[in-house]
Write an enzyme that holds these catalytic residues in place. Sequence first.
Site, PDB file in Angstrom:
ATOM      1  N   GLN A 116       0.865  -1.185   0.000  1.00  0.00           N
ATOM      2  CA  GLN A 116       0.000   0.000   0.000  1.00  0.00           C
ATOM      3  C   GLN A 116       0.900   1.232   0.000  1.00  0.00           C
ATOM      4  OE1 GLN A 116      -2.194   1.914   3.386  1.00  0.00           O
ATOM      5  NE2 GLN A 116      -3.975   0.961   2.426  1.00  0.00           N
ATOM      6  N   TYR A 154      -5.689  11.179   3.400  1.00  0.00           N
ATOM      7  CA  TYR A 154      -4.323  11.424   2.950  1.00  0.00           C
ATOM      8  C   TYR A 154      -4.339  12.050   1.552  1.00  0.00           C
ATOM      9  CZ  TYR A 154      -3.284   8.816   7.138  1.00  0.00           C
ATOM     10  OH  TYR A 154      -3.227   8.418   8.444  1.00  0.00           O
ATOM     11  N   GLY A 191      -8.998  -5.635   9.418  1.00  0.00           N
ATOM     12  CA  GLY A 191      -7.910  -4.828   9.934  1.00  0.00           C
ATOM     13  C   GLY A 191      -7.518  -5.153  11.354  1.00  0.00           C
TER      14      GLY A 191
END
Length: 384
Positions: free
Chosen positions: A107, A190, A335
């Site tokens: 990622q 982001y 996650g």
Amino acid sequence: MSSTLASAVSNLFEPLQLGSITVQNRIQMAALTRNRAPNAVPTDLMREHYAQRARGGTGLIVAEAILIIRQGTEWAEAPGIWSCEQVAAWKKITDAVHAEGSHIYAQLWHLGRVSHPEAPQQKLAGTPVYAPSAISARGGKFRFIPGQPGYTTPTEIEDPTLLIEQFRLAAINAKEAGFDGVELHGANGYLIAQFLDSGANQRTDKWGGSVENRSRFGLEVLKVFKSVFGANVAVKLSYAGGYNDVGMPLPETIETFTYFISEADKLGLSYFALVRYVARLDITLDGKLRAIQHDVLETYRPYIKNAKLYLNGEVSGEEGAKLVEEGKIDGVSIGLLYVTHPDVGNRIRDGKPLDNVPNFPAMQIGGDDETRWYIGYNDYPAAS
């Protein structure tokens, strides 16, 4: 495991074609920032961590968010991929994952405006904190910087193509490091999300304004990723917004992301990872919840016609299997449970509880003591 439970989740353990590779099952380990890379260089401790989780029944691992340049991070000791030393260290990790029969994507990550001039890597870079526009994010604090400051006002990047080239070089390094593919970090406020968001991006050139212009940057990054990795390119998006002070009014959110998804899907991506709304991850700004709550899956699923789809956001094995059966998703992206369990896939398959207790004080620890780094990282047990 009872036959009833085995039947309930069995379709999660069917192979899945992702671009040019076939993963062994439909369980994905999502990227998880853990602060175990001193000076932004991956370690043998990280190699053990990923090997554990590959061994534990994971179809596809997505490595923690990897900095493409020395853009100082919100998190201390996050890894990068701009140097030969980093590439060599990541190669040890990808080799270990492959030896366990799993696959791994990188990622790739740029912080944009949610960096700080005093962050160690930012200081070493000797460059300003760049973003689409000179608009600071509200909230947040840098726990590893004295005084725990909030976000600074960034410098507007004059030529965004310079950032696109940095993404391309990072993809080349990821290829050399042995990753099977790359996932563009388009979530959590982001850089990619900042270009998409009209509150963070108020440019008047071809990179801002209209939906098409705000989508341009992310789409161009995906194109350069495709030039390096071919079909093995993905993107993660969190449309509900909120984190790091992004999120547009609902009609604009839907208009922006339906366009972005439709155009990205035409590029021939391997998968989208969609993050649905999770209440405990919402933030409060000015006395209000920041996220734009809506049904991510129902809203955007119709626009993904070619790529596979992973859903992220507290999706259980049984719920994920049901959604796969209904044709709504192709796999589940998990996650937090992967922080505390090296064997999430095996436990789901075998009907065993995901009951390891999180060691929260140790989760984001940094420093020079490797024994201390091991705790809350590689010491969670697999089920017997």
